[in-house]
Design a protein around this motif. Structure first.
Motif, PDB file in Angstrom:
ATOM      1  N   VAL A 166     -10.243   5.043   4.141  1.00 47.71           N
ATOM      2  CA  VAL A 166     -10.546   4.540   2.806  1.00 47.71           C
ATOM      3  C   VAL A 166      -9.357   3.761   2.260  1.00 47.71           C
ATOM      4  O   VAL A 166      -8.201   4.159   2.434  1.00 47.71           O
ATOM      5  N   VAL A 167      -9.662   2.644   1.615  1.00 46.58           N
ATOM      6  CA  VAL A 167      -8.667   1.874   0.860  1.00 46.58           C
ATOM      7  C   VAL A 167      -9.148   1.849  -0.585  1.00 46.58           C
ATOM      8  O   VAL A 167     -10.317   1.525  -0.841  1.00 46.58           O
ATOM      9  N   VAL A 168      -8.264   2.197  -1.522  1.00 45.40           N
ATOM     10  CA  VAL A 168      -8.641   2.249  -2.935  1.00 45.40           C
ATOM     11  C   VAL A 168      -7.796   1.247  -3.726  1.00 45.40           C
ATOM     12  O   VAL A 168      -6.581   1.151  -3.506  1.00 45.40           O
ATOM     13  N   ARG A 169      -8.446   0.526  -4.612  1.00 44.93           N
ATOM     14  CA  ARG A 169      -7.715  -0.315  -5.556  1.00 44.93           C
ATOM     15  C   ARG A 169      -6.847   0.592  -6.430  1.00 44.93           C
ATOM     16  O   ARG A 169      -7.307   1.628  -6.918  1.00 44.93           O
TER      17      ARG A 169
ATOM     18  N   CYS B 112       0.821  -1.209   0.000  1.00 44.70           N
ATOM     19  CA  CYS B 112       0.000   0.000   0.000  1.00 44.70           C
ATOM     20  C   CYS B 112       0.849   1.250   0.000  1.00 44.70           C
ATOM     21  O   CYS B 112       2.049   1.215   0.255  1.00 44.70           O
ATOM     22  N   ASP B 113       0.225   2.365  -0.298  1.00 43.99           N
ATOM     23  CA  ASP B 113       0.844   3.668  -0.061  1.00 43.99           C
ATOM     24  C   ASP B 113      -0.253   4.693   0.148  1.00 43.99           C
ATOM     25  O   ASP B 113      -1.367   4.535  -0.353  1.00 43.99           O
ATOM     26  N   ALA B 114       0.073   5.725   0.902  1.00 41.56           N
ATOM     27  CA  ALA B 114      -0.920   6.756   1.214  1.00 41.56           C
ATOM     28  C   ALA B 114      -1.242   7.575  -0.022  1.00 41.56           C
ATOM     29  O   ALA B 114      -0.371   7.863  -0.839  1.00 41.56           O
TER      30      ALA B 114
ATOM     31  N   PRO C 252      -7.836   9.161   6.775  1.00 39.32           N
ATOM     32  CA  PRO C 252      -6.725   8.415   6.166  1.00 39.32           C
ATOM     33  C   PRO C 252      -7.204   7.683   4.912  1.00 39.32           C
ATOM     34  O   PRO C 252      -8.307   7.122   4.900  1.00 39.32           O
ATOM     35  N   ALA C 253      -6.374   7.735   3.885  1.00 36.21           N
ATOM     36  CA  ALA C 253      -6.748   7.100   2.615  1.00 36.21           C
ATOM     37  C   ALA C 253      -5.499   6.521   1.962  1.00 36.21           C
ATOM     38  O   ALA C 253      -4.478   7.214   1.839  1.00 36.21           O
ATOM     39  N   VAL C 254      -5.600   5.263   1.573  1.00 39.05           N
ATOM     40  CA  VAL C 254      -4.445   4.593   0.959  1.00 39.05           C
ATOM     41  C   VAL C 254      -4.883   3.841  -0.297  1.00 39.05           C
ATOM     42  O   VAL C 254      -6.048   3.485  -0.451  1.00 39.05           O
TER      43      VAL C 254
END
Lengths: 454, 454
Positions: B190-193, B111-113, B216-218
């Motif tokens: 949030v986690v995004v593909r 992952c990355d932010a 926070p969103a990654v």
């Protein structure tokens, strides 16, 4: 957008059927499938991983045929069979080049034997080096200057050609005919600068044609060629120790692989799509030409998956031995002639799986013009031109029988970084570029099968 | 050939000067030089090697400016200077995502932010995951379903788009606007593909726009997104532990870099060519957009090396902060307005250094038509079209001042394999493709400077 507006009226005028929706819709379906399918990619991964160095006569070449045969059988092609033929072949076990400078220092250069180089004695050949830049220069120097010497062809690639195939054509005489000429002049061996635009340490091998006299011949990497040239400037007496262990194989048995989907209307008329399954001994042969094989196989898969009922029999051919003696292509054409098989058209891919750019057609101008009318339908998928040009080495022998040929043309910028070298490996394949090749080859064949080329 | 025959008469009719030899000869000289010069390649190697992660506000971004400033000074550009401005910025120190399945097993995802994600508490946020596939779905689910949950946007890339920029446009709303919407619904994070066509383990970061509430969103890699989705199928109660350490930087000082070659006839009229020097914190930013910077710099080098005496002042701009807040482009446009600088035209390259395909022009239709007339002169070098379209993010703010803009368009197939990820590294740069970009940008600018665009 502007351009599309320009093209549509032309299509209406020239070929009314083409701009109607069924063709463009079917082609869209072909691409929707191709861009979501990984069979070609996975087949190529397997070929590269399990059968590097699949030169004709090698065990790897037979393994590669098995992999593709198995794939065609799994897809339930109507016929899958090997076409046997006999050919001479050649096998390279080892090659090395040491630079011996005036101070006695040894430096190992990155090299590989050209096919079919002869072997050296066990201790190699150690001799002075004469650097040349053209075949004319060798003719002028003649026997007096070159006897028992190692001739070093070092004319570099000319970067100014935009299509790199012209750069290749401009340089390759040194590799193709240089060793034979040097042999005529009594040279002990030949070293050739690798035929590539890339400055790196990969040796790029390739074929050379000898006359009566065969001598050892190797390619060295471009950076090593620069080093050797510089060394000779400072120390004209510098020598090379050159070693090659290779052998000629006489009249071995090998095979083309053929898979067919039988035509619904004209089962005895054939459309060929193919690539060559062999690759030089020093490479995985990902772009040259594993890609051509797996894309050709994918044309058949696409026809089956989309239930496109081809009128003519669609035949995928995995040609053997493009690289060394072109015996597979010759055997195929002989078989066509012998059996009197009617061929409508043959398409080859042997320029790598880079982004699509064009099809070149080797046929009379009327056929070229007819096929060029399909271009607007393929333009959305990257085909900018369908124009007169080269077909392919493997399908080339069909030309004598009057069969129209075509080659799938991709963007050429990256090809010669890899060509005939260990750098032509699977990691250089881009999935989407490969998939676009499958789609464009299938769409072109679909149109030719549907409309004919009269 | 067919195509050239078609084009030449059009050129004669529309723009007689263009088909005469001086222009085509000069353009040939530009390419002969570009294809034998490695300055752009070496500059890019240095940027990638010494200044990865050069996001606005970072030390690396300042180092990158120094490298290019030094290069412009060495080439003796007439003016080389920094354009100072203030902007908010953001810095990411660390991000991690652990998948916590029903059995309590932990798995670290790639992952990355996203920028500018907010930080989590020190122990991260652990919460249940709700997988969604569109912003509409989030709106429907609303606060009741999403409060204190981690929203997982997982609509995949649609492979059917041929130009991958359309594929990107079709998917990127999840990253760009998805986190803000989830925040409105009370989501904890949030986690995004990753927004890419590639199935691999690279996380592709990028910008997101928050409203009043930041969370926070990654981004997680596509393969990890598939894994997470599958895990949720089997274990709907699966949780994620998400950790981000990042900080907002308020009103820092940063810079665009500007270099000029003064015009011989109209020194107070400007033609801009540029790219953006910043790159996300997780990448070397080779294609995005180190390439755009070094190709723009090479346009100036080519003009100097070939002693092309530009009539207008040619200005290369290395824009800062395209990625996060686009503050460099805004600052440049404000300065142009403030100083009343007359700009004839601005060209941006921000699509990577792949093989050349087109220029897109953002201007009124008459200007597009005028510029399109140059296409035949650039066609031998890969430019198939000059057509209406996008200019660029950095030059975009100039549009309000009525300045015609253009973007350099390359083949799009490989771009999103790398975009905003650690995979966008120098080894993905092909020397010749980069050199062809330098040549085409220089040739286009040469024609515009010579003929104007009235």
């Amino acid at each position: 957008m502007k351009r599309l507006f320009l093209l549509i009226p032309i299509v209406f005028i020239c070929f009314p059927g083409l701009s109607q929706s069924p063709d463009s819709l079917l082609i869209r379906k072909i691409f929707d499938n191709a861009l979501n399918n990984r069979d070609a990619y996975n087949n190529l991964r397997q070929l590269c991983g399990e059968t590097p160095g699949r030169l004709v006569g090698s065990d790897a070449s037979i393994e590669a045929l098995k992999i593709m045969k198995n794939y065609f059988e799994q897809m339930r092609a109507d016929k899958v069979y090997l076409q046997e033929f006999t050919t001479d072949a050649w096998m390279c076990d080892s090659a090395s080049v040491f630079l011996v400078s005036g101070t006695g220092k040894l430096k190992l250069l990155h090299c590989d034997a050209l096919g079919p180089s002869s072997s050296t004695p066990e201790m190699g050949i150690t001799a002075q080096v004469v650097e040349v830049h053209s075949l004319d220069e060798v003719k002028k120097l003649g026997k007096e200057a070159l006897e028992s010497k190692i001739v070093f062809y070092n004319r570099p690639w000319d970067n100014s050609f935009i299509n790199t195939f012209y750069g290749y054509g401009n340089m390759v005489d040194q590799r193709g005919r240089g060793p034979a000429l040097a042999a005529e002049c009594g040279a002990a061996a030949v070293v050739v600068r690798s035929v590539t635009n890339s400055l790196d340490y990969y040796p790029h091998t390739g074929s050379t044609r000898f006359g009566e006299v065969k001598i050892p011949a190797v390619a060295i990497s471009t950076l090593d060629a620069d080093l050797l040239s510089k060394t000779l400037e400072n120390d004209p007496g510098a020598k090379i120790n050159l070693f090659v262990e290779a052998k000629d194989l006489k009249q071995i048995t090998s095979y083309n692989l053929i898979a067919e989907i039988t035509g619904t209307e004209f089962p005895d008329e054939y459309i060929v799509v193919g690539g060559h399954i062999d690759a030089w001994h020093n490479t995985q042969g990902a772009h040259d030409d594993g890609a051509g094989c797996v894309m050709s196989a994918d044309v058949l898969r696409l026809f089956k998956d989309l239930n496109i009922r081809n009128k003519r029999t669609l035949r995928a051919v995995m040609f053997m031995d493009e690289e060394l003696y072109q015996s597979g292509g010759v055997a195929y054409a002989e078989s066509v002639k012998e059996k009197g098989e009617k061929h409508l058209f043959a398409l080859e891919s042997d320029g790598g799986a880079f982004t699509p750019r064009y099809f070149t057609v080797s046929a009379n101008p009327e056929v070229v013009a007819t096929l060029a009318k399909f271009q607007p339908l393929l333009h959305p998928y990257g085909i900018d031109e369908i124009k007169a040009g080269w077909g392919g080495v493997d399908i080339g022998p069909l030309k004598d029988q009057g069969i129209p040929l075509a080659g799938y043309g991709t963007d050429s910028q990256r090809y010669f970084d890899m060509h005939h070298s260990p750098n032509d490996s699977f990691d250089k394949i881009n999935l989407r570029e490969l998939q676009l090749g499958c789609g464009n080859m299938a769409a072109f064949i679909y149109l030719i099968d549907k409309y004919g080329i009269e």
